[in-house]
Design an enzyme around this catalytic site. Sequence first.
Site, PDB file in Angstrom:
ATOM      1  N   HIS A  86       0.591 -30.124  19.575  1.00  5.33           N
ATOM      2  CA  HIS A  86      -0.849 -30.055  19.317  1.00  5.33           C
ATOM      3  C   HIS A  86      -1.169 -28.820  18.502  1.00  5.33           C
ATOM      4  O   HIS A  86      -0.488 -27.797  18.635  1.00  5.33           O
ATOM      5  CB  HIS A  86      -1.633 -30.004  20.637  1.00  5.33           C
ATOM      6  CG  HIS A  86      -3.055 -30.423  20.452  1.00  5.33           C
ATOM      7  ND1 HIS A  86      -4.055 -29.533  20.145  1.00  5.33           N
ATOM      8  CD2 HIS A  86      -3.625 -31.654  20.488  1.00  5.33           C
ATOM      9  CE1 HIS A  86      -5.185 -30.207  20.002  1.00  5.33           C
ATOM     10  NE2 HIS A  86      -4.956 -31.485  20.209  1.00  5.33           N
ATOM     11  N   GLU A 124      -2.150 -38.286  24.062  1.00  6.63           N
ATOM     12  CA  GLU A 124      -1.826 -39.649  23.647  1.00  6.63           C
ATOM     13  C   GLU A 124      -0.698 -40.263  24.463  1.00  6.63           C
ATOM     14  O   GLU A 124      -0.591 -41.482  24.545  1.00  6.63           O
ATOM     15  CB  GLU A 124      -1.467 -39.682  22.156  1.00  6.63           C
ATOM     16  CG  GLU A 124      -2.476 -39.028  21.236  1.00  6.63           C
ATOM     17  CD  GLU A 124      -3.800 -39.765  21.183  1.00  6.63           C
ATOM     18  OE1 GLU A 124      -4.115 -40.492  22.133  1.00  6.63           O
ATOM     19  OE2 GLU A 124      -4.517 -39.594  20.188  1.00  6.63           O
TER      20      GLU A 124
HETATM   21  N1  CMC Z   1       7.657 -33.946  16.948  1.00  8.11           N
HETATM   22  C1  CMC Z   1       8.540 -33.226  16.249  1.00  8.11           C
HETATM   23  N2  CMC Z   1       8.271 -31.990  15.779  1.00  8.11           N
HETATM   24  C2  CMC Z   1       7.033 -31.499  16.028  1.00  8.11           C
HETATM   25  C3  CMC Z   1       6.065 -32.207  16.754  1.00  8.11           C
HETATM   26  C4  CMC Z   1       6.411 -33.479  17.219  1.00  8.11           C
HETATM   27  N3  CMC Z   1       5.562 -34.215  17.925  1.00  8.11           N
HETATM   28  N4  CMC Z   1       4.931 -31.472  16.826  1.00  8.11           N
HETATM   29  C5  CMC Z   1       5.183 -30.350  16.167  1.00  8.11           C
HETATM   30  N5  CMC Z   1       6.454 -30.359  15.695  1.00  8.11           N
HETATM   31  C6  CMC Z   1       7.129 -29.311  14.966  1.00  8.11           C
HETATM   32  C7  CMC Z   1       7.034 -29.539  13.466  1.00  8.11           C
HETATM   33  O1  CMC Z   1       8.098 -30.324  12.993  1.00  8.11           O
HETATM   34  C8  CMC Z   1       7.088 -28.119  12.963  1.00  8.11           C
HETATM   35  O2  CMC Z   1       8.429 -27.676  12.998  1.00  8.11           O
HETATM   36  P1  CMC Z   1       9.009 -26.700  11.868  1.00  8.11           P
HETATM   37  O3  CMC Z   1       8.150 -25.457  11.946  1.00  8.11           O
HETATM   38  O4  CMC Z   1      10.420 -26.501  12.284  1.00  8.11           O
HETATM   39  O5  CMC Z   1       8.828 -27.448  10.574  1.00  8.11           O
HETATM   40  C9  CMC Z   1       6.338 -27.331  14.022  1.00  8.11           C
HETATM   41  O6  CMC Z   1       6.447 -28.089  15.221  1.00  8.11           O
HETATM   42  C10 CMC Z   1       4.861 -27.162  13.700  1.00  8.11           C
HETATM   43  O7  CMC Z   1       4.327 -28.409  13.348  1.00  8.11           O
HETATM   44  P2  CMC Z   1       2.981 -28.562  12.508  1.00  8.11           P
HETATM   45  O8  CMC Z   1       2.842 -29.970  12.063  1.00  8.11           O
HETATM   46  O9  CMC Z   1       2.892 -27.484  11.494  1.00  8.11           O
HETATM   47  O10 CMC Z   1       1.921 -28.202  13.618  1.00  8.11           O
HETATM   48  P3  CMC Z   1       0.518 -28.787  13.749  1.00  8.11           P
HETATM   49  O11 CMC Z   1      -0.247 -27.892  14.614  1.00  8.11           O
HETATM   50  O12 CMC Z   1      -0.074 -29.107  12.426  1.00  8.11           O
HETATM   51  O13 CMC Z   1       0.858 -30.180  14.491  1.00  8.11           O
HETATM   52  C11 CMC Z   1       0.405 -32.302  15.349  1.00  8.11           C
HETATM   53  C12 CMC Z   1       0.007 -30.824  15.348  1.00  8.11           C
HETATM   54  C13 CMC Z   1      -0.424 -33.029  16.398  1.00  8.11           C
HETATM   55  C14 CMC Z   1       0.101 -32.912  13.976  1.00  8.11           C
HETATM   56  C15 CMC Z   1       1.900 -32.439  15.669  1.00  8.11           C
HETATM   57  O14 CMC Z   1       2.201 -31.819  16.885  1.00  8.11           O
HETATM   58  C16 CMC Z   1       2.370 -33.882  15.652  1.00  8.11           C
HETATM   59  O15 CMC Z   1       2.675 -34.425  14.578  1.00  8.11           O
HETATM   60  N6  CMC Z   1       2.466 -34.552  16.837  1.00  8.11           N
HETATM   61  C17 CMC Z   1       2.843 -35.934  16.880  1.00  8.11           C
HETATM   62  C18 CMC Z   1       1.645 -36.829  16.655  1.00  8.11           C
HETATM   63  C19 CMC Z   1       0.736 -36.839  17.854  1.00  8.11           C
HETATM   64  O16 CMC Z   1       1.153 -36.961  18.995  1.00  8.11           O
HETATM   65  N7  CMC Z   1      -0.574 -36.738  17.559  1.00  8.11           N
HETATM   66  C20 CMC Z   1      -1.605 -36.728  18.549  1.00  8.11           C
HETATM   67  C21 CMC Z   1      -2.202 -35.358  18.660  1.00  8.11           C
HETATM   68  S1  CMC Z   1      -3.266 -35.181  20.076  1.00  8.11           S
HETATM   69  C22 CMC Z   1      -4.691 -36.044  19.611  1.00  8.11           C
HETATM   70  C23 CMC Z   1      -5.711 -35.158  19.068  1.00  8.11           C
HETATM   71  O17 CMC Z   1      -6.169 -34.235  19.770  1.00  8.11           O
HETATM   72  O18 CMC Z   1      -6.102 -35.414  17.915  1.00  8.11           O
END
Ligand code: CMC
Length: 396
Positions: free
Chosen positions: A279, A334
């Site tokens: 998240h 989720e």
């Molecule tokens: N699976 C694999 N790696 C992950 C995940 C995940 N679910 N979440 C974060 N990471 C890793 C990502 O690969 C990155 O690694 P590195 O720095 O080595 O490249 C690091 O963590 C940071 O990721 P980011 O995308 O820069 O972080 P963010 O804050 O933008 O990500 C997120 C938030 C929700 C987009 C992400 O955690 C994600 O893609 N999760 C899976 C999709 C999901 O479950 N979405 C529902 C979110 S909850 C509903 C809501 O509140 O909207």
Amino acid sequence: MTTTPNKAAAPSVDAPVAEAPAKPAPSAPPKTERPYSPGLEGVIAAETAVGYVDGANGRLLYRGYPIGQLVEKGTYGRVAELLWTGEWRKSAKLVPAPVPDPVMCALHELPRHTHPMDALRTAVSVWGAWRRPHWPPTVDQARELTAFAPSALAAFHRLRQGLEPVAPNPKLSLAGGFLQQLTGVDPDPANARALDAYFIVGAEHGLNASTFTCRVIISTRSDLASAICGAIGALKGPLHGGAPAEVVSQLHEIGSPDHAERWVREAIERGDRIMGFGHRVYRAYDPRAAALRKVAEGMSDMAEWLDVAVKVEDVVLRVFGELKPDRVIKTNVEYYAAAVLQGVGLPPDLFPPTFALARMAGWGAHAIEQASADKLIRPDARYVGPAEMDVPALGH
Ligand code: CMC
């Protein structure tokens, strides 16, 4: 006419060119010292009294009230009114409203293969064209939209199966009425209550991508229907609202908890996202996941699925701790939303629009709040393109 000494008068297009001025050498755009935060991470872009997402401590408050208590003591109708008005009233309720005729006509015209998220967005758009809600958005507008949206989604779901839509039973809650209009029969009260809990949990979550989109649109003094259409578009993406459907296929693919470790390691090593984890804000367990896990545990039909889900969750968290030690990645809402939505009998492609039905309350509240701030949201970009240069002549 006098001219100020430091300001050159604008050259007239008709004036003869005396001598070509020395051409300035192409220069790179000036470097700005202003900080840039990719994805606006950590940027404060609004003040809000609607909800508080305390990511460090895993707390979520709606107008000061913790989400766990709202699920235990509230109904979605009461929670929606709380978000819109700030008042916690016993008498507050929302009943499912019939689909307005112009919206129903549009739903009839949609191809059956339309994604239900697009059908919901279309329904809101047609409602906007018909009702012409003016800026600033009001509680009445938010209430009307929130009350008919589940009926519109249910009607589309029936139409795409070749079934006639059914009228809502006004004695039911909004969530109960949604289930009744999907199936044509009054739902099991336990399922209606479970979906109502899901609606409460999904109602609001600070400045997430869809709520931000909604606020940006309202900040231009555009109308509520346009803002909600934009918000639905943002929520459609798999990184935001599309995750729970993928949680189902992910668990299906894993099959048994014994396969989880290898599956997760390979997925992370490939750079795939594990849905239902991670998240932008939470660095602690998502309190919404905890609330929905409790709801799912009360659903007898989900016992077997949950058993696998809980075991897989343990493995995923352990593997993340090992492979991504620098980023705290926990279970998000989720993961257990998938259990509740499946448990009440929804097909996976209805998960994202059902999330949108729940989030209508929060979007409406933020729209009203944004309009009262009445400040155009217009950030700046850091230019990283080429320096200024002449357009090459291409001939005729
Ligand atoms: N699976 C694999 N790696 C992950 C995940 C995940 N679910 N979440 C974060 N990471 C890793 C990502 O690969 C990155 O690694 P590195 O720095 O080595 O490249 C690091 O963590 C940071 O990721 P980011 O995308 O820069 O972080 P963010 O804050 O933008 O990500 C997120 C938030 C929700 C987009 C992400 O955690 C994600 O893609 N999760 C899976 C999709 C999901 O479950 N979405 C529902 C979110 S909850 C509903 C809501 O509140 O909207």
